[in-house]
Write a protein that holds these residues in place. Sequence first.
Motif, PDB file in Angstrom:
ATOM      1  N   LYS A  12       0.807  -1.225   0.000  1.00 46.88           N
ATOM      2  CA  LYS A  12       0.000   0.000   0.000  1.00 46.88           C
ATOM      3  C   LYS A  12       0.839   1.273   0.000  1.00 46.88           C
ATOM      4  N   ILE A  13       2.149   1.129   0.086  1.00 48.36           N
ATOM      5  CA  ILE A  13       3.028   2.294   0.154  1.00 48.36           C
ATOM      6  C   ILE A  13       2.905   3.165  -1.098  1.00 48.36           C
ATOM      7  N   HIS A  14       2.704   2.552  -2.257  1.00 47.45           N
ATOM      8  CA  HIS A  14       2.614   3.341  -3.494  1.00 47.45           C
ATOM      9  C   HIS A  14       1.389   4.257  -3.518  1.00 47.45           C
ATOM     10  N   LEU A  15       0.430   4.027  -2.625  1.00 42.11           N
ATOM     11  CA  LEU A  15      -0.770   4.863  -2.558  1.00 42.11           C
ATOM     12  C   LEU A  15      -0.563   6.121  -1.702  1.00 42.11           C
ATOM     13  N   LEU A  16       0.560   6.179  -0.979  1.00 41.10           N
ATOM     14  CA  LEU A  16       0.811   7.281  -0.050  1.00 41.10           C
ATOM     15  C   LEU A  16       1.409   8.492  -0.753  1.00 41.10           C
ATOM     16  N   SER A  17       1.215   9.639  -0.141  1.00 41.83           N
ATOM     17  CA  SER A  17       1.797  10.887  -0.612  1.00 41.83           C
ATOM     18  C   SER A  17       2.833  11.345   0.412  1.00 41.83           C
ATOM     19  N   PHE A  18       4.012  11.742  -0.084  1.00 43.04           N
ATOM     20  CA  PHE A  18       5.095  12.131   0.807  1.00 43.04           C
ATOM     21  C   PHE A  18       5.506  13.585   0.584  1.00 43.04           C
ATOM     22  N   PRO A  19       5.463  14.402   1.642  1.00 45.30           N
ATOM     23  CA  PRO A  19       5.983  15.774   1.535  1.00 45.30           C
ATOM     24  C   PRO A  19       7.494  15.747   1.296  1.00 45.30           C
ATOM     25  N   LYS A  20       8.053  16.845   0.873  1.00 46.64           N
ATOM     26  CA  LYS A  20       9.487  16.915   0.591  1.00 46.64           C
ATOM     27  C   LYS A  20      10.329  17.254   1.824  1.00 46.64           C
ATOM     28  N   SER A  21       9.690  17.667   2.913  1.00 43.13           N
ATOM     29  CA  SER A  21      10.428  18.097   4.098  1.00 43.13           C
ATOM     30  C   SER A  21      11.055  16.923   4.852  1.00 43.13           C
ATOM     31  N   GLU A  22      12.109  17.244   5.586  1.00 46.13           N
ATOM     32  CA  GLU A  22      12.831  16.278   6.422  1.00 46.13           C
ATOM     33  C   GLU A  22      12.087  16.090   7.738  1.00 46.13           C
ATOM     34  N   VAL A  23      11.993  14.822   8.216  1.00 49.30           N
ATOM     35  CA  VAL A  23      11.297  14.562   9.485  1.00 49.30           C
ATOM     36  C   VAL A  23      12.223  14.643  10.696  1.00 49.30           C
ATOM     37  N   LEU A  24      13.523  14.501  10.484  1.00 46.31           N
ATOM     38  CA  LEU A  24      14.466  14.545  11.602  1.00 46.31           C
ATOM     39  C   LEU A  24      14.983  15.961  11.820  1.00 46.31           C
ATOM     40  N   MET A  25      15.357  16.249  13.058  1.00 46.30           N
ATOM     41  CA  MET A  25      15.736  17.609  13.435  1.00 46.30           C
ATOM     42  C   MET A  25      17.244  17.881  13.434  1.00 46.30           C
TER      43      MET A  25
END
Length: 93
Positions: A12-25
């Motif tokens: 189901k991963i191909h159905l997801l939308s991913f923002p371009k921002s980094e999640v780690l700080m």
Amino acid sequence: MTPIFEFIEKEKIHLLSFPKSEVLMSKEEVHQRNLDLNRALSLGNLEHSKIKIYFEDSQSKKVVETTVWAITDQRVILKRGYSIPINRIYKSA
């Protein structure tokens, strides 16, 4: 408080939308993630071991249990060509 990660099937991963921002700080967290992903790649290629990848799409935090087949500059490639952007991954274990 520990964040809740929702389990998702790799199919189901191909159905997801991913923002371009980094999640780690921090740079240290990014460095540790890279080490962990390279370890996961070795485990996948040498022992065909599954690992858990904790990541975030545009909706929520998720976790998938899978084998890492390859790593590019920007993505982790899973079995059957599914992929997750590296900048959206918190950790792998």
